[in-house]
Design an enzyme around this catalytic site. Structure first.
Site, PDB file in Angstrom:
ATOM      1  N   ARG A  97       0.829  -1.224   0.000  1.00  0.00           N
ATOM      2  CA  ARG A  97       0.000   0.000   0.000  1.00  0.00           C
ATOM      3  C   ARG A  97       0.860   1.270   0.000  1.00  0.00           C
ATOM      4  O   ARG A  97       0.440   2.297   0.526  1.00  0.00           O
ATOM      5  CB  ARG A  97      -0.951   0.038   1.204  1.00  0.00           C
ATOM      6  CG  ARG A  97      -2.008  -1.044   1.234  1.00  0.00           C
ATOM      7  CD  ARG A  97      -2.983  -0.934   0.076  1.00  0.00           C
ATOM      8  NE  ARG A  97      -4.190  -1.700   0.301  1.00  0.00           N
ATOM      9  CZ  ARG A  97      -4.342  -2.992  -0.016  1.00  0.00           C
ATOM     10  NH1 ARG A  97      -3.342  -3.659  -0.570  1.00  0.00           N
ATOM     11  NH2 ARG A  97      -5.485  -3.603   0.217  1.00  0.00           N
ATOM     12  N   SER A 120     -11.052  -0.820   2.533  1.00  0.00           N
ATOM     13  CA  SER A 120     -10.321  -0.935   3.806  1.00  0.00           C
ATOM     14  C   SER A 120     -10.034   0.466   4.321  1.00  0.00           C
ATOM     15  O   SER A 120      -9.392   1.246   3.624  1.00  0.00           O
ATOM     16  CB  SER A 120      -8.979  -1.626   3.607  1.00  0.00           C
ATOM     17  OG  SER A 120      -9.141  -2.891   3.068  1.00  0.00           O
ATOM     18  N   GLU A 155      -5.664   3.845   5.862  1.00  0.00           N
ATOM     19  CA  GLU A 155      -5.176   3.750   4.488  1.00  0.00           C
ATOM     20  C   GLU A 155      -5.782   4.906   3.687  1.00  0.00           C
ATOM     21  O   GLU A 155      -5.201   5.394   2.721  1.00  0.00           O
ATOM     22  CB  GLU A 155      -5.621   2.412   3.880  1.00  0.00           C
ATOM     23  CG  GLU A 155      -5.074   2.231   2.491  1.00  0.00           C
ATOM     24  CD  GLU A 155      -5.676   1.081   1.697  1.00  0.00           C
ATOM     25  OE1 GLU A 155      -6.466   0.291   2.247  1.00  0.00           O
ATOM     26  OE2 GLU A 155      -5.357   0.993   0.513  1.00  0.00           O
TER      27      GLU A 155
HETATM   28  N1  EPU Z   1     -11.080 -10.676   9.924  1.00  0.00           N
HETATM   29  C1  EPU Z   1     -11.809 -10.741  11.074  1.00  0.00           C
HETATM   30  N2  EPU Z   1     -12.803  -9.828  11.266  1.00  0.00           N
HETATM   31  C2  EPU Z   1     -13.094  -8.879  10.347  1.00  0.00           C
HETATM   32  C3  EPU Z   1     -12.317  -8.795   9.176  1.00  0.00           C
HETATM   33  C4  EPU Z   1     -11.310  -9.716   8.968  1.00  0.00           C
HETATM   34  O1  EPU Z   1     -11.599 -11.591  11.926  1.00  0.00           O
HETATM   35  O2  EPU Z   1     -14.018  -8.110  10.567  1.00  0.00           O
HETATM   36  C5  EPU Z   1     -10.060 -11.703   9.686  1.00  0.00           C
HETATM   37  C6  EPU Z   1     -10.531 -12.678   8.584  1.00  0.00           C
HETATM   38  O3  EPU Z   1     -11.290 -13.710   9.096  1.00  0.00           O
HETATM   39  C7  EPU Z   1      -9.230 -13.167   8.027  1.00  0.00           C
HETATM   40  C8  EPU Z   1      -8.304 -11.970   8.186  1.00  0.00           C
HETATM   41  O4  EPU Z   1      -8.881 -11.128   9.182  1.00  0.00           O
HETATM   42  O5  EPU Z   1      -8.725 -14.217   8.785  1.00  0.00           O
HETATM   43  C9  EPU Z   1      -8.090 -11.219   6.890  1.00  0.00           C
HETATM   44  O6  EPU Z   1      -9.335 -10.754   6.380  1.00  0.00           O
HETATM   45  P1  EPU Z   1      -9.577 -10.576   4.808  1.00  0.00           P
HETATM   46  O7  EPU Z   1      -9.090 -11.750   4.073  1.00  0.00           O
HETATM   47  O8  EPU Z   1     -10.976 -10.132   4.615  1.00  0.00           O
HETATM   48  O9  EPU Z   1      -8.571  -9.424   4.388  1.00  0.00           O
HETATM   49  P2  EPU Z   1      -8.038  -8.122   5.116  1.00  0.00           P
HETATM   50  O10 EPU Z   1      -6.636  -8.371   5.565  1.00  0.00           O
HETATM   51  O11 EPU Z   1      -9.026  -7.661   6.119  1.00  0.00           O
HETATM   52  C10 EPU Z   1      -6.904  -7.176   2.956  1.00  0.00           C
HETATM   53  C11 EPU Z   1      -6.960  -5.951   2.104  1.00  0.00           C
HETATM   54  C12 EPU Z   1      -8.231  -5.911   1.274  1.00  0.00           C
HETATM   55  C13 EPU Z   1      -8.247  -7.148   0.377  1.00  0.00           C
HETATM   56  C14 EPU Z   1      -8.159  -8.396   1.267  1.00  0.00           C
HETATM   57  C15 EPU Z   1      -8.017  -9.658   0.469  1.00  0.00           C
HETATM   58  C16 EPU Z   1      -5.687  -4.305   3.322  1.00  0.00           C
HETATM   59  C17 EPU Z   1      -5.714  -3.006   4.079  1.00  0.00           C
HETATM   60  N3  EPU Z   1      -6.865  -4.772   2.927  1.00  0.00           N
HETATM   61  O12 EPU Z   1      -7.986  -7.104   3.868  1.00  0.00           O
HETATM   62  O13 EPU Z   1      -8.183  -4.759   0.450  1.00  0.00           O
HETATM   63  O14 EPU Z   1      -9.419  -7.187  -0.410  1.00  0.00           O
HETATM   64  O15 EPU Z   1      -6.991  -8.328   2.122  1.00  0.00           O
HETATM   65  O16 EPU Z   1      -6.745  -9.730  -0.077  1.00  0.00           O
HETATM   66  O17 EPU Z   1      -4.610  -4.839   3.096  1.00  0.00           O
HETATM   67  C18 EPU Z   1      -8.897  -2.504   0.178  1.00  0.00           C
HETATM   68  O18 EPU Z   1      -7.715  -2.194   0.124  1.00  0.00           O
HETATM   69  O19 EPU Z   1      -9.817  -1.635   0.090  1.00  0.00           O
HETATM   70  C19 EPU Z   1      -9.262  -3.890   0.386  1.00  0.00           C
HETATM   71  C20 EPU Z   1     -10.529  -4.274   0.510  1.00  0.00           C
END
Ligand code: EPU
Length: 342
Positions: free
Chosen positions: A166, A242, A338
């Protein structure tokens, strides 16, 4: 070129914040942007300047007392097609997902996992957008820009963009200095699916898709399905994806959390660092589905803050600060937005 005075920014930010700008300039070519900068310099106009893309990563906390620039440069041009590689030059104002769709239809591979990310191509090179194990930096070859101070064109190689999670030079040392006019991408004629993200492999098997049946269109459709299931549609519920980046913490900090929560999700970064999902930290603090006034935390993904209807940017910012404090008190970890605050 379209110049609008004292205009609403409602259609220019996916949070749906009703801020206003003193002036909005939308230009159709690099030359038009250069002419605008020349004129501004001749008039010794030193009012603030802000370049925006699709407005999907912005939070207007007040009216903008200056000029907002927005590109209308479109076009997808095939520059070369040899040795199973293509190089494509794309206008900054092309909607990112339209480009992904176009590429998949033309058999140019490497963008599938970045399907349905909101925003425009210019911003993809600034933010280094990423999802499901892929990042824009993996496919960007060159970024064409105009210096907003002098009007001089400058090209940045991928290396010169200093890409990281990012991050790019356009968000740090050169923040606000250059406007991206075109981005060049190096894509492959060979489809090699990136199935690194566990949730993606799970979704494919849930949909009964065997690895040997998988093609780019199916992969794109699967990614779209995952996103639609987790992330709110900004047309329905204002948001900027995000809201926070996932913090990269020292391994001993991670170990401290893992002793209490052995199931804490995490990604290995290097020998010393681990990335912990901010959404998980926020959910543990009890914020998922909660609200402060008209600013809320999305019920299906705690990393996303939403405008529940008519929220001001300051209300969203207040919710952001309150969540940061909760996470700091509970886990001694700082989470950073972000989203760009304006
Ligand atoms: N999780 C929770 N509770 C929540 C959200 C997430 O426990 O409310 C846990 C999930 O269960 C999972 C982990 O956290 O084990 C990761 O969650 P997820 O795969 O949804 O991804 P993220 O790390 O929350 C990042 C990116 C997203 C991208 C996803 C998938 C960032 C800041 N965000 O989110 O990007 O779609 O991975 O690769 O790195 C964006 O930038 O706008 C965006 C949506």
């Amino acid at each position: 070129m379209i110049i609008s005075e004292h205009c609403s920014l409602l259609g220019h930010n996916t949070f749906g914040i009703a801020a206003r700008a003193r002036c909005l300039v939308e230009y159709d070519s690099a030359e038009e942007l250069q002419a605008f900068i020349r004129q501004r310099n001749e008039q010794m106009d030193h009012t603030p300047l802000l370049h925006i893309g699709g407005g999907s990563n912005l939070l207007f906390t007040k009216d903008f007392e200056g000029t907002i620039l927005h590109s209308r440069i479109k076009g997808i041009e095939l520059l070369s097609d040899a040795d199973r590689k293509v190089e494509v030059r794309v206008g900054a104002a092309v909607v990112w997902d339209d480009f992904v769709d176009y590429a998949v239809r033309h058999g140019w591979y490497g963008l599938e996992n970045l399907s349905l990310i909101p925003g425009e191509v210019g911003a993809s090179a600034v933010q280094n957008i990423g999802a499901y194990g892929a990042e824009a930096k993996d496919v960007i070859s060159l970024v064409e820009t105009i210096d907003l101070q002098t009007g001089t064109p400058r090209q940045f190689t991928n290396y010169e963009c200093l890409y990281a999670y990012r991050h790019s030079i356009f968000k740090t040392r050169l923040r606000g200095r250059y406007a991206v006019t075109h981005v060049r991408f190096c894509l492959s004629r060979d489809f090699e699916p990136n199935l690194e993200y566990g949730g993606l492999r799970l979704a494919l098997s849930k949909n009964g898709i065997e690895p040997n049946q998988l093609d780019a269109a199916l992969l794109r459709a699967t990614i779209i399905g995952i996103r639609e299931g987790k992330l709110p549609d900004p047309k329905v519920l204002g948001n900027a994806g995000s809201f926070f980046t996932n913090p990269i913490v020292l391994r001993n900090e991670y170990n401290r959390i893992a002793r209490e929560f052995p199931e804490v999700p995490h990604y290995e970064v290097d020998a010393l660092h681990v990335k912990v999902p901010a959404g998980w930290l926020i959910e543990q603090c009890g914020w998922k589905g909660k609200a402060l006034g008209r600013a809320g935390v999305y019920e299906k993904q705690a990393l996303v803050l939403v405008n529940l209807g008519g929220a001001t940017g300051e209300e969203i910012a207040q919710l952001c600060r309150t969540i940061q404090t909760s996470v700091r008190e509970r886990f001694q970890i700082d989470i950073q937005p972000e989203v760009n605050f304006i």
